[in-house]
Scaffold this motif. Structure first.
Motif, PDB file in Angstrom:
ATOM      1  N   LYS A  16       0.834  -1.212   0.000  1.00 26.30           N
ATOM      2  CA  LYS A  16       0.000   0.000   0.000  1.00 26.30           C
ATOM      3  C   LYS A  16       0.864   1.255   0.000  1.00 26.30           C
ATOM      4  O   LYS A  16       0.568   2.219  -0.709  1.00 26.30           O
ATOM      5  CB  LYS A  16      -0.941   0.001   1.199  1.00 26.30           C
ATOM      6  N   LEU A  17       1.912   1.240   0.802  1.00 27.33           N
ATOM      7  CA  LEU A  17       2.808   2.403   0.867  1.00 27.33           C
ATOM      8  C   LEU A  17       3.444   2.693  -0.498  1.00 27.33           C
ATOM      9  O   LEU A  17       3.482   3.845  -0.939  1.00 27.33           O
ATOM     10  CB  LEU A  17       3.913   2.184   1.906  1.00 27.33           C
ATOM     11  N   VAL A  18       3.939   1.653  -1.146  1.00 31.07           N
ATOM     12  CA  VAL A  18       4.566   1.832  -2.455  1.00 31.07           C
ATOM     13  C   VAL A  18       3.551   2.378  -3.458  1.00 31.07           C
ATOM     14  O   VAL A  18       3.849   3.304  -4.226  1.00 31.07           O
ATOM     15  CB  VAL A  18       5.203   0.520  -2.957  1.00 31.07           C
ATOM     16  N   SER A  19       2.351   1.851  -3.425  1.00 32.55           N
ATOM     17  CA  SER A  19       1.306   2.337  -4.323  1.00 32.55           C
ATOM     18  C   SER A  19       1.005   3.811  -4.064  1.00 32.55           C
ATOM     19  O   SER A  19       0.923   4.619  -4.991  1.00 32.55           O
ATOM     20  CB  SER A  19       0.043   1.498  -4.151  1.00 32.55           C
ATOM     21  N   LEU A  20       0.870   4.174  -2.810  1.00 30.37           N
ATOM     22  CA  LEU A  20       0.587   5.569  -2.460  1.00 30.37           C
ATOM     23  C   LEU A  20       1.751   6.495  -2.813  1.00 30.37           C
ATOM     24  O   LEU A  20       1.537   7.619  -3.290  1.00 30.37           O
ATOM     25  CB  LEU A  20       0.251   5.684  -0.975  1.00 30.37           C
ATOM     26  N   LEU A  21       2.976   6.027  -2.600  1.00 31.01           N
ATOM     27  CA  LEU A  21       4.139   6.842  -2.964  1.00 31.01           C
ATOM     28  C   LEU A  21       4.185   7.082  -4.467  1.00 31.01           C
ATOM     29  O   LEU A  21       4.510   8.189  -4.914  1.00 31.01           O
ATOM     30  CB  LEU A  21       5.428   6.174  -2.486  1.00 31.01           C
ATOM     31  N   ASN A  22       3.855   6.063  -5.247  1.00 27.69           N
ATOM     32  CA  ASN A  22       3.818   6.247  -6.699  1.00 27.69           C
ATOM     33  C   ASN A  22       2.709   7.201  -7.124  1.00 27.69           C
ATOM     34  O   ASN A  22       2.903   8.027  -8.019  1.00 27.69           O
ATOM     35  CB  ASN A  22       3.692   4.902  -7.410  1.00 27.69           C
ATOM     36  N   LYS A  23       1.556   7.118  -6.481  1.00 25.34           N
ATOM     37  CA  LYS A  23       0.466   8.062  -6.774  1.00 25.34           C
ATOM     38  C   LYS A  23       0.897   9.485  -6.431  1.00 25.34           C
ATOM     39  O   LYS A  23       0.621  10.428  -7.164  1.00 25.34           O
ATOM     40  CB  LYS A  23      -0.791   7.698  -5.997  1.00 25.34           C
ATOM     41  N   LYS A  26       3.387  10.683  -9.099  1.00 24.34           N
ATOM     42  CA  LYS A  26       2.705  11.029 -10.352  1.00 24.34           C
ATOM     43  C   LYS A  26       2.016  12.378 -10.244  1.00 24.34           C
ATOM     44  O   LYS A  26       2.066  13.187 -11.173  1.00 24.34           O
ATOM     45  CB  LYS A  26       1.684   9.943 -10.713  1.00 24.34           C
ATOM     46  N   THR A  27       1.395  12.642  -9.111  1.00 21.44           N
ATOM     47  CA  THR A  27       0.738  13.932  -8.900  1.00 21.44           C
ATOM     48  C   THR A  27       1.763  15.055  -8.872  1.00 21.44           C
ATOM     49  O   THR A  27       1.536  16.131  -9.448  1.00 21.44           O
ATOM     50  CB  THR A  27      -0.090  13.911  -7.600  1.00 21.44           C
ATOM     51  N   ALA A  28       2.900  14.822  -8.234  1.00 25.83           N
ATOM     52  CA  ALA A  28       3.955  15.830  -8.193  1.00 25.83           C
ATOM     53  C   ALA A  28       4.475  16.123  -9.596  1.00 25.83           C
ATOM     54  O   ALA A  28       4.744  17.288  -9.935  1.00 25.83           O
ATOM     55  CB  ALA A  28       5.096  15.370  -7.286  1.00 25.83           C
ATOM     56  N   VAL A  29       4.609  15.100 -10.427  1.00 24.11           N
ATOM     57  CA  VAL A  29       5.045  15.296 -11.815  1.00 24.11           C
ATOM     58  C   VAL A  29       4.013  16.148 -12.564  1.00 24.11           C
ATOM     59  O   VAL A  29       4.377  17.065 -13.307  1.00 24.11           O
ATOM     60  CB  VAL A  29       5.268  13.936 -12.520  1.00 24.11           C
ATOM     61  N   GLU A  30       2.734  15.865 -12.348  1.00 23.46           N
ATOM     62  CA  GLU A  30       1.679  16.649 -12.988  1.00 23.46           C
ATOM     63  C   GLU A  30       1.736  18.109 -12.561  1.00 23.46           C
ATOM     64  O   GLU A  30       1.575  19.013 -13.386  1.00 23.46           O
ATOM     65  CB  GLU A  30       0.304  16.062 -12.656  1.00 23.46           C
ATOM     66  N   ILE A  31       1.979  18.345 -11.282  1.00 28.43           N
ATOM     67  CA  ILE A  31       2.107  19.711 -10.782  1.00 28.43           C
ATOM     68  C   ILE A  31       3.306  20.389 -11.432  1.00 28.43           C
ATOM     69  O   ILE A  31       3.223  21.548 -11.855  1.00 28.43           O
ATOM     70  CB  ILE A  31       2.235  19.732  -9.241  1.00 28.43           C
ATOM     71  N   GLY A  32       4.418  19.672 -11.548  1.00 25.62           N
ATOM     72  CA  GLY A  32       5.609  20.228 -12.190  1.00 25.62           C
ATOM     73  C   GLY A  32       5.338  20.629 -13.630  1.00 25.62           C
ATOM     74  O   GLY A  32       5.756  21.699 -14.083  1.00 25.62           O
TER      75      GLY A  32
END
Length: 76
Positions: A16-23, A26-32
């Motif tokens: 779950k942690l790995v999945s959440l970290l990847n999410k 991805k959101t941080a990349v979108e913000i960038g």
């Protein structure tokens, strides 16, 4: 509870942690990308400090708040 059951719980939490970290990443990349398209600097030290302070305050143990902040320094 036996050790194998506890290890299975740890494995499930890790997944779950790995999945959440990847999410989160991805959101941080979108913000960038959104910032770049608007000509806004991608790195925002003020926001980074806010995030680190906020997650540090969320720590209820057994991990110390400093440890949580240190982990998030790597994540951010």
């Amino acid at each position: 509870m036996d050790i194998e059951k506890m290890r299975s719980r740890i494995d499930a939490i890790d997944a779950k942690l790995v999945s959440l970290l990847n999410k989160r990443a991805k959101t941080a990349v979108e913000i960038g990308k959104a910032k770049k398209s608007r000509g806004i600097p991608v790195h925002d030290p003020k926001r980074e400090a806010e995030v680190l302070n906020r997650v540090g305050e969320l720590g209820e143990g057994p991990l110390e708040r400093k440890v949580i902040r240190d982990i998030y320094c790597h994540i951010v």
